[in-house]
Design a protein around this motif. Structure first.
Motif, PDB file in Angstrom:
ATOM      1  N   ALA A   1     -27.158 -43.294 -95.577  1.00 43.06           N
ATOM      2  CA  ALA A   1     -26.805 -42.043 -94.894  1.00 43.06           C
ATOM      3  C   ALA A   1     -26.357 -42.316 -93.463  1.00 43.06           C
ATOM      4  N   ALA A   2     -27.039 -43.251 -92.772  1.00 45.16           N
ATOM      5  CA  ALA A   2     -26.663 -43.590 -91.399  1.00 45.16           C
ATOM      6  C   ALA A   2     -25.302 -44.262 -91.364  1.00 45.16           C
ATOM      7  N   SER A   3     -25.042 -45.126 -92.343  1.00 46.75           N
ATOM      8  CA  SER A   3     -23.733 -45.776 -92.426  1.00 46.75           C
ATOM      9  C   SER A   3     -22.634 -44.761 -92.711  1.00 46.75           C
ATOM     10  N   ASN A   4     -22.920 -43.821 -93.608  1.00 47.63           N
ATOM     11  CA  ASN A   4     -21.945 -42.767 -93.915  1.00 47.63           C
ATOM     12  C   ASN A   4     -21.643 -41.910 -92.690  1.00 47.63           C
ATOM     13  N   ALA A   5     -22.680 -41.627 -91.889  1.00 51.14           N
ATOM     14  CA  ALA A   5     -22.488 -40.795 -90.695  1.00 51.14           C
ATOM     15  C   ALA A   5     -21.514 -41.461 -89.726  1.00 51.14           C
ATOM     16  N   LEU A   6     -21.593 -42.773 -89.609  1.00 46.96           N
ATOM     17  CA  LEU A   6     -20.654 -43.502 -88.756  1.00 46.96           C
ATOM     18  C   LEU A   6     -19.238 -43.422 -89.331  1.00 46.96           C
ATOM     19  N   GLN A   7     -19.130 -43.520 -90.658  1.00 46.57           N
ATOM     20  CA  GLN A   7     -17.815 -43.448 -91.284  1.00 46.57           C
ATOM     21  C   GLN A   7     -17.182 -42.076 -91.077  1.00 46.57           C
ATOM     22  N   VAL A   8     -17.993 -41.025 -91.113  1.00 48.79           N
ATOM     23  CA  VAL A   8     -17.476 -39.683 -90.859  1.00 48.79           C
ATOM     24  C   VAL A   8     -16.858 -39.605 -89.469  1.00 48.79           C
ATOM     25  N   LYS A   9     -17.512 -40.202 -88.489  1.00 50.31           N
ATOM     26  CA  LYS A   9     -16.978 -40.185 -87.121  1.00 50.31           C
ATOM     27  C   LYS A   9     -15.648 -40.927 -87.040  1.00 50.31           C
TER      28      LYS A   9
ATOM     29  N   THR B   1     -15.193 -38.736 -81.049  1.00 46.91           N
ATOM     30  CA  THR B   1     -16.175 -38.204 -82.004  1.00 46.91           C
ATOM     31  C   THR B   1     -17.524 -38.912 -81.880  1.00 46.91           C
ATOM     32  N   PHE B   2     -17.509 -40.119 -81.342  1.00 49.38           N
ATOM     33  CA  PHE B   2     -18.763 -40.872 -81.230  1.00 49.38           C
ATOM     34  C   PHE B   2     -19.640 -40.367 -80.085  1.00 49.38           C
ATOM     35  N   GLY B   3     -19.001 -39.697 -79.114  1.00 49.24           N
ATOM     36  CA  GLY B   3     -19.768 -39.151 -78.000  1.00 49.24           C
ATOM     37  C   GLY B   3     -19.984 -37.659 -78.087  1.00 49.24           C
ATOM     38  N   ALA B   4     -19.446 -37.054 -79.158  1.00 54.05           N
ATOM     39  CA  ALA B   4     -19.555 -35.588 -79.287  1.00 54.05           C
ATOM     40  C   ALA B   4     -20.984 -35.197 -79.626  1.00 54.05           C
TER      41      ALA B   4
ATOM     42  N   GLN C   1     -21.741 -32.466 -81.116  1.00 53.87           N
ATOM     43  CA  GLN C   1     -21.679 -31.852 -82.431  1.00 53.87           C
ATOM     44  C   GLN C   1     -20.360 -32.181 -83.075  1.00 53.87           C
ATOM     45  N   LEU C   2     -20.396 -32.676 -84.295  1.00 48.96           N
ATOM     46  CA  LEU C   2     -19.162 -32.961 -85.016  1.00 48.96           C
ATOM     47  C   LEU C   2     -18.609 -31.688 -85.663  1.00 48.96           C
TER      48      LEU C   2
END
Length: 311
Positions: A214-222, A305-308, A310-311
């Motif tokens: 899930a953490a890896s996926n969250a990075l991919q979303v960004k 997106t990495f510093g936002a 809220q995505l």
């Protein structure tokens, strides 16, 4: 979208055969659940992996964002008809449009990089039908959809994908489909920008250290939402350079396509429920919002997106 005066790029590797070369209309289709595939596999291989992205094997499992070095590619039967390669700007309608979009993308990003004291080198686009050698990213197949291969700095496009956007997703119609195609190409070029700026290698390292899928996926979303935003930056700069290149309905068509390939939309259609932890590209609302952020603000800084918060 008006593109007659776009600069045609010759940084194209055209592997389509002569038969039907204008549309690249090979055997493209989504897996529909046959052949023993469970619905979860169908989502990953046929839907989420089909949306625009980096090397689609990331979503299939066992592959990471490739940023260098050699990797053993899986063995597939290559469509021998696509083996001959023609360099230079294609002359058919579809190829000419793609060549023009790439030329304008390169020109606008060259200007942005130069303004920041950096040198820009554009990606190469590989046009193919059905399947082709994807270099260090393995085999490129139509069902993967468009994708960017970081180590080779190449974008792979089976041009039949654009027809699928119109017929399957109904993301556009008529001339608006040309701008939707430009949005897709600009998204993949956004991954190239991320590669040049060192973002993709940093994300790879973070994903390797992530404690969960899930953490890896969250990075991919960004990563993906930032590419959507960067595509909007290009549209902003192109509109300033060539006022009137956008026609009525173009932006709406791009937003409709972004919504159609949002992770929540695809999951809801495939399995009737949404699993946010499995998102790899972002929700429909997120994809539309980040594209519009880039389009309205027109700066790379707006796409952080990495510093936002809220995505």
């Amino acid at each position: 979208m008006r593109y007659d005066d776009f600069r045609r790029s010759d940084n194209i590797d055209d592997r389509r055969d002569d038969e039907g070369g204008g549309g690249g209309g090979g055997g493209f289709g989504l897996p529909m659940g046959g052949g023993g595939l469970g619905i979860g596999t169908v989502i990953v291989l046929g839907l989420v992996g089909w949306a625009f992205g980096i090397d689609p094997r990331i979503l299939i499992g066992g592959a990471e964002i490739l940023t260098g070095g050699q990797q053993q590619a899986p063995t597939y039967q290559t469509d021998r008809r696509s083996a001959p390669s023609k360099g230079g700007a294609p002359t058919d309608e579809m190829g000419s449009m793609i060549s023009g979009v790439l030329g304008e993308i390169d020109d606008r990003w060259s200007e942005i990089f130069q303004a920041n004291g950096q040198k820009y080198s554009g990606p190469r686009i590989v046009l193919f039908k059905n399947a082709t050698n994807g270099g260090r990213c393995g085999m490129a197949q139509a069902a993967m959809g468009p994708f960017y291969c970081p180590p080779d700095k190449q974008i792979f496009l089976d041009t039949g994908f654009f027809r699928q956007v119109e017929t399957r997703f109904r993301g556009c119609s008529g001339n608006a489909c040309k701008f939707t195609a430009a949005y897709i190409i600009a998204h993949e070029a956004g991954h190239h920008i991320q590669n040049l700026l060192g973002i993709l290698p940093r994300v790879q390292r973070l994903q390797e250290q992530a404690g969960s899928k899930a953490a890896s996926n969250a990075l991919q979303v960004k990563v993906e939402l930032q590419a959507d935003c960067l595509s909007g930056v290009w549209v902003n700069r192109e509109e300033k350079k060539r006022p009137g290149f956008l026609e009525a309905g173009d932006i709406d068509a791009a937003l409709q396509t972004a919504s159609a390939i949002g992770d929540d939309t695809l999951q809801r259609q495939a399995q009737g429920r949404v699993v946010p932890d499995s998102f790899t590209h972002g929700s429909a609302e997120q994809r539309k919002r980040w594209f519009m952020t880039g389009y309205q603000q027109g700066t790379v800084q707006a796409c952080n997106t990495f510093g936002a918060q809220q995505l």
